[in-house]
Design a protein around this motif. Structure first.
Motif, PDB file in Angstrom:
ATOM      1  N   ILE A  64       8.184  -6.663  51.780  1.00  0.00           N
ATOM      2  CA  ILE A  64       6.977  -7.452  51.461  1.00  0.00           C
ATOM      3  C   ILE A  64       6.901  -8.706  52.333  1.00  0.00           C
ATOM      4  CG2 ILE A  64       6.665  -6.616  49.099  1.00  0.00           C
ATOM      5  CD1 ILE A  64       7.908  -9.361  48.200  1.00  0.00           C
ATOM      6  N   GLY A  65       7.789  -8.806  53.306  1.00  0.00           N
ATOM      7  CA  GLY A  65       7.716  -9.933  54.248  1.00  0.00           C
ATOM      8  C   GLY A  65       8.499 -11.159  53.812  1.00  0.00           C
ATOM      9  N   ALA A  66       9.366 -11.006  52.804  1.00  0.00           N
ATOM     10  CA  ALA A  66      10.201 -12.157  52.414  1.00  0.00           C
ATOM     11  C   ALA A  66      11.321 -12.300  53.438  1.00  0.00           C
ATOM     12  CB  ALA A  66      10.761 -11.954  51.017  1.00  0.00           C
ATOM     13  N   GLN A  67      11.731 -13.555  53.704  1.00  0.00           N
ATOM     14  CA  GLN A  67      12.770 -13.806  54.709  1.00  0.00           C
ATOM     15  C   GLN A  67      14.042 -14.274  54.015  1.00  0.00           C
ATOM     16  OE1 GLN A  67      10.927 -16.064  58.189  1.00  0.00           O
ATOM     17  NE2 GLN A  67       9.322 -16.192  56.649  1.00  0.00           N
ATOM     18  N   GLU A  68      15.169 -13.710  54.464  1.00  0.00           N
ATOM     19  CA  GLU A  68      16.435 -14.017  53.781  1.00  0.00           C
ATOM     20  C   GLU A  68      17.062 -15.302  54.318  1.00  0.00           C
ATOM     21  OE1 GLU A  68      19.305 -10.845  53.686  1.00  0.00           O
ATOM     22  OE2 GLU A  68      20.458 -11.853  52.115  1.00  0.00           O
ATOM     23  N   ILE A  69      17.534 -16.124  53.397  1.00  0.00           N
ATOM     24  CA  ILE A  69      18.295 -17.322  53.754  1.00  0.00           C
ATOM     25  C   ILE A  69      19.570 -17.292  52.905  1.00  0.00           C
ATOM     26  CG2 ILE A  69      16.253 -18.700  54.333  1.00  0.00           C
ATOM     27  CD1 ILE A  69      16.406 -20.047  51.616  1.00  0.00           C
ATOM     28  N   PRO A 129       1.513 -18.066  53.922  1.00  0.00           N
ATOM     29  CA  PRO A 129       2.525 -18.213  52.877  1.00  0.00           C
ATOM     30  C   PRO A 129       3.946 -18.176  53.434  1.00  0.00           C
ATOM     31  CG  PRO A 129       1.794 -15.942  52.949  1.00  0.00           C
ATOM     32  CD  PRO A 129       0.978 -16.703  53.959  1.00  0.00           C
ATOM     33  N   GLN A 130       4.876 -18.751  52.706  1.00  0.00           N
ATOM     34  CA  GLN A 130       6.294 -18.574  53.003  1.00  0.00           C
ATOM     35  C   GLN A 130       6.941 -17.920  51.788  1.00  0.00           C
ATOM     36  OE1 GLN A 130       8.255 -19.042  55.613  1.00  0.00           O
ATOM     37  NE2 GLN A 130       6.646 -19.903  56.918  1.00  0.00           N
ATOM     38  N   LEU A 131       7.638 -16.820  52.039  1.00  0.00           N
ATOM     39  CA  LEU A 131       8.399 -16.161  50.972  1.00  0.00           C
ATOM     40  C   LEU A 131       9.862 -16.190  51.414  1.00  0.00           C
ATOM     41  CD1 LEU A 131       6.215 -12.898  50.503  1.00  0.00           C
ATOM     42  CD2 LEU A 131       5.809 -15.153  49.537  1.00  0.00           C
ATOM     43  N   LEU A 132      10.692 -16.904  50.677  1.00  0.00           N
ATOM     44  CA  LEU A 132      12.103 -17.028  51.058  1.00  0.00           C
ATOM     45  C   LEU A 132      12.969 -16.493  49.920  1.00  0.00           C
ATOM     46  CD1 LEU A 132      12.032 -20.705  52.433  1.00  0.00           C
ATOM     47  CD2 LEU A 132      11.897 -18.581  53.765  1.00  0.00           C
ATOM     48  N   TYR A 133      14.047 -15.795  50.270  1.00  0.00           N
ATOM     49  CA  TYR A 133      14.952 -15.342  49.193  1.00  0.00           C
ATOM     50  C   TYR A 133      16.393 -15.471  49.641  1.00  0.00           C
ATOM     51  CZ  TYR A 133      15.945 -10.808  51.514  1.00  0.00           C
ATOM     52  OH  TYR A 133      16.350  -9.829  52.379  1.00  0.00           O
ATOM     53  N   HIS A 134      17.272 -15.524  48.652  1.00  0.00           N
ATOM     54  CA  HIS A 134      18.691 -15.391  48.949  1.00  0.00           C
ATOM     55  C   HIS A 134      19.369 -14.618  47.837  1.00  0.00           C
ATOM     56  CE1 HIS A 134      20.742 -19.136  46.931  1.00  0.00           C
ATOM     57  NE2 HIS A 134      19.898 -18.564  46.134  1.00  0.00           N
ATOM     58  N   ILE A 135      20.563 -14.147  48.143  1.00  0.00           N
ATOM     59  CA  ILE A 135      21.340 -13.394  47.155  1.00  0.00           C
ATOM     60  C   ILE A 135      22.654 -14.153  47.042  1.00  0.00           C
ATOM     61  CG2 ILE A 135      22.262 -11.138  46.499  1.00  0.00           C
ATOM     62  CD1 ILE A 135      20.195  -9.852  48.392  1.00  0.00           C
ATOM     63  N   GLN A 136      22.871 -14.765  45.900  1.00  0.00           N
ATOM     64  CA  GLN A 136      23.962 -15.724  45.804  1.00  0.00           C
ATOM     65  C   GLN A 136      24.469 -15.814  44.356  1.00  0.00           C
ATOM     66  OE1 GLN A 136      26.458 -17.246  46.815  1.00  0.00           O
ATOM     67  NE2 GLN A 136      25.708 -18.904  48.126  1.00  0.00           N
ATOM     68  N   TRP A 137      25.717 -16.233  44.202  1.00  0.00           N
ATOM     69  CA  TRP A 137      26.283 -16.421  42.864  1.00  0.00           C
ATOM     70  C   TRP A 137      25.621 -17.604  42.174  1.00  0.00           C
ATOM     71  CZ3 TRP A 137      29.079 -12.644  40.922  1.00  0.00           C
ATOM     72  CH2 TRP A 137      29.603 -11.732  41.830  1.00  0.00           C
ATOM     73  N   LYS A 138      25.461 -17.474  40.860  1.00  0.00           N
ATOM     74  CA  LYS A 138      24.911 -18.540  40.034  1.00  0.00           C
ATOM     75  C   LYS A 138      25.917 -18.801  38.920  1.00  0.00           C
ATOM     76  CE  LYS A 138      20.779 -18.291  42.010  1.00  0.00           C
ATOM     77  NZ  LYS A 138      21.251 -17.574  43.202  1.00  0.00           N
ATOM     78  N   PHE A 139      25.818 -19.999  38.342  1.00  0.00           N
ATOM     79  CA  PHE A 139      26.674 -20.281  37.186  1.00  0.00           C
ATOM     80  C   PHE A 139      25.834 -20.879  36.068  1.00  0.00           C
ATOM     81  CE2 PHE A 139      29.691 -22.149  34.386  1.00  0.00           C
ATOM     82  CZ  PHE A 139      30.824 -21.357  34.500  1.00  0.00           C
ATOM     83  N   ARG A 140      25.941 -20.274  34.883  1.00  0.00           N
ATOM     84  CA  ARG A 140      25.310 -20.837  33.680  1.00  0.00           C
ATOM     85  C   ARG A 140      26.361 -20.822  32.587  1.00  0.00           C
ATOM     86  NH1 ARG A 140      19.272 -17.970  34.071  1.00  0.00           N
ATOM     87  NH2 ARG A 140      18.845 -18.868  36.121  1.00  0.00           N
ATOM     88  N   MET A 157      22.751 -13.141  41.703  1.00  0.00           N
ATOM     89  CA  MET A 157      21.297 -13.017  41.513  1.00  0.00           C
ATOM     90  C   MET A 157      20.589 -12.988  42.860  1.00  0.00           C
ATOM     91  SD  MET A 157      18.523 -15.735  40.012  1.00  0.00           S
ATOM     92  CE  MET A 157      19.223 -16.249  38.481  1.00  0.00           C
ATOM     93  N   LYS A 158      19.524 -12.204  42.929  1.00  0.00           N
ATOM     94  CA  LYS A 158      18.595 -12.345  44.050  1.00  0.00           C
ATOM     95  C   LYS A 158      17.510 -13.259  43.534  1.00  0.00           C
ATOM     96  CE  LYS A 158      14.871 -10.858  44.462  1.00  0.00           C
ATOM     97  NZ  LYS A 158      13.551 -11.514  44.282  1.00  0.00           N
ATOM     98  N   ASP A 159      17.318 -14.398  44.190  1.00  0.00           N
ATOM     99  CA  ASP A 159      16.215 -15.257  43.779  1.00  0.00           C
ATOM    100  C   ASP A 159      15.336 -15.556  44.979  1.00  0.00           C
ATOM    101  OD1 ASP A 159      18.804 -16.425  44.144  1.00  0.00           O
ATOM    102  OD2 ASP A 159      18.031 -18.412  43.682  1.00  0.00           O
ATOM    103  N   ALA A 160      14.041 -15.370  44.757  1.00  0.00           N
ATOM    104  CA  ALA A 160      13.059 -15.571  45.822  1.00  0.00           C
ATOM    105  C   ALA A 160      12.088 -16.657  45.386  1.00  0.00           C
ATOM    106  CB  ALA A 160      12.315 -14.268  46.091  1.00  0.00           C
TER     107      ALA A 160
END
Ligand code: P5A
Length: 442
Positions: A64-69, A129-140, A157-160
């Protein structure tokens, strides 16, 4: 790979602390190991599955054109003070001080950090538009972590995040993610339903949770069964088609607990289609306009005027999906797990019967591997001296979808081949490879 050399620490029995199937199975088959409450190490079998899920999630974001960071796990408290969430997030946030006594935290989500990245780099509406995502550890720091990796403290989590000039464009971005999620879950062989949901600490007033049905799920859901028949296959990545797609789903009443209203449910859903059940939330998308951009002063120039960008955020529980797939695919009656081919740790298990140190069936197994390698079939050979029934029991838990059995009666070119859950067939290696590779395409 030989089983005897693999790092798959199988447990004999279900661990007492595990209450649901996915937690039991993941511990039992050595996919994960708990390191402290709600925090797990991922061992080879579990890690392989998670990496395959991650790959599918990534591919659908890219489409969908999101760019990974990649943003860090540790964030500065400063940006959270700017947005006003530093206090609001409460005890779920793991707060840390560095040696300079600066307030830091382990990111539970990244709305602030990505807004900070955006505001320093993008100045004109022409870059939207800018669509940015990353796939990274989260802590809750969940009050009651439970069910293994399903509700844990550290999770993947993948968060975009989307940035647009106005509401109309922002909803287009929202709908792109809506479609990407339907496609992602379909490739994982899951039927995930988008449901109107509450926005909680993320904020905004438009939100959908993607839920897969499971008795062990923690989300209560109220839905019109006809929503299961809505198709998304032909949808183009174009404003009108995406709007219509979301509209097709929204025709049917389908909400999570916080949005439930008994009168609406009874009025809008004919009795024969009403379904009250439980599910697992595997994804959650939000539209919150300028909730972060305004306090954090993230704007672009639009025809000489300063406009706060309109934002949304889009999460997939990549690690939770490993457990969710088990909950959806484990066959309670037969006590058999079968991974969807797209995420299975191996394509095929070769199970030779070994009689008192007589290794001839292992040699037969090794002979097969040339063909399997040639056709990219990923296999594991069980070269242990366990009894045949112990091996079968073990593989029924590990869940590799295809098995080649090499017994005393295996002669000539044919082998006993099992598509798990179905009757066995006698086939030669070419026929076996063809079936396995065909199933990878589906
Ligand atoms: C959306 C992306 C957010 O955090 N901010 C960035 C938004 N949404 S969410 O709903 O809170 O989380 C997104 C998905 O992460 C998974 N998840 C969890 N998985 C395992 N253990 C947990 N404690 C946990 N909390 C959230 C869920 O799949 C959720 O949909």
């Amino acid at each position: 790979m030989f089983f005897s050399k693999s790092f798959i620490p199988i447990l004999k029995n279900n661990p007492a602390e595990a209450k649901i199937k996915s937690h039991q199975l993941m511990l039992r088959t050595g996919m994960i190991k708990q390191s402290s409450a709600g925090i797990y190490s991922w061992l080879p079998l579990g890690f392989k599955v998670m990496k395959k899920i991650e790959k599918i999630v990534r591919e659908e974001q890219d489409k969908i054109g999101a760019q990974e960071i990649l943003m860090p796990t540790i964030q500065s408290a400063e940006i959270w003070r700017e947005s006003g969430r530093y206090k609001d997030y409460g005890e779920e946030m793991l707060r840390i001080k560095d040696r300079q006594s600066r307030d830091m935290l382990y990111g539970p989500t990244n709305e602030e950090l990505v807004t900070d990245i955006f505001r320093t780099s993008v100045k004109s509406y022409k870059s939207l538009p800018q669509l940015l995502y990353h796939i990274q550890w989260k802590f809750r720091d969940e009050l009651r972590p439970r069910f293994g990796i399903m509700r844990c403290r550290e999770f993947y989590m993948k968060d975009a995040y989307s940035f647009d000039i106005n509401d109309d464009e922002a909803l287009f971005s929202y709908n792109k993610f809506f479609l990407a999620y339907l496609k992602t879950f379909k490739r994982l062989n899951l039927s995930a339903i988008p449901m109107a949901a509450d926005t909680g600490p993320i904020g905004g007033n438009l939100s959908h949770e993607f839920i897969i049905l499971a008795d062990t799920g923690e989300s209560k859901i109220y839905t019109d069964k006809r929503i299961f028949d809505v198709k998304s296959d032909e949808t183009k990545l174009q404003k009108e088609s995406l709007k219509n797609l979301r509209g097709e789903f929204e025709k049917f009443y389908s909400v999570t607990d916080e949005k439930y209203n008994e009168k609406d449910f009874n009025d809008k859903v004919p009795e024969e289609f009403r379904l009250k059940t439980k599910g697992i939330e595997v994804g959650h998308i939000f539209y919150f306009g300028d909730k972060y951009s305004k306090p954090m002063n993230s704007s672009v120039d639009f025809q000489g005027k300063k406009e706060f960008v309109k934002m949304g955020s889009y999460g997939v529980g990549v690690s939770r999906l490993v457990g969710a797939i088990i909950e959806a695919k484990y066959d309670d009656k037969k006590e058999i797990m079968k991974w969807p081919m797209s995420v299975s740790p191996y394509d095929c298990a070769i199970i030779p019967l070994i009689n008192k140190g007589d290794k001839k069936n292992i040699d037969k197994a090794i002979n097969l591997t040339k063909k399997l390698k040639e056709h990219n079939v990923d296999y594991i050979i069980d070269d242990t001296e366990e009894s045949f029934s112990a091996k079968m029991k073990k593989f029924n838990l590990i869940g590799i979808p295809f098995q080649i059995i090499i017994g005393n009666k295996t002669e000539g070119d044919n082998f006993e081949f099992i598509n798990v859950g179905n009757d066995s067939k006698n086939l030669n290696i070419d026929e076996i490879v063809k079936i396995i590779n065909q199933s990878k395409k589906n």
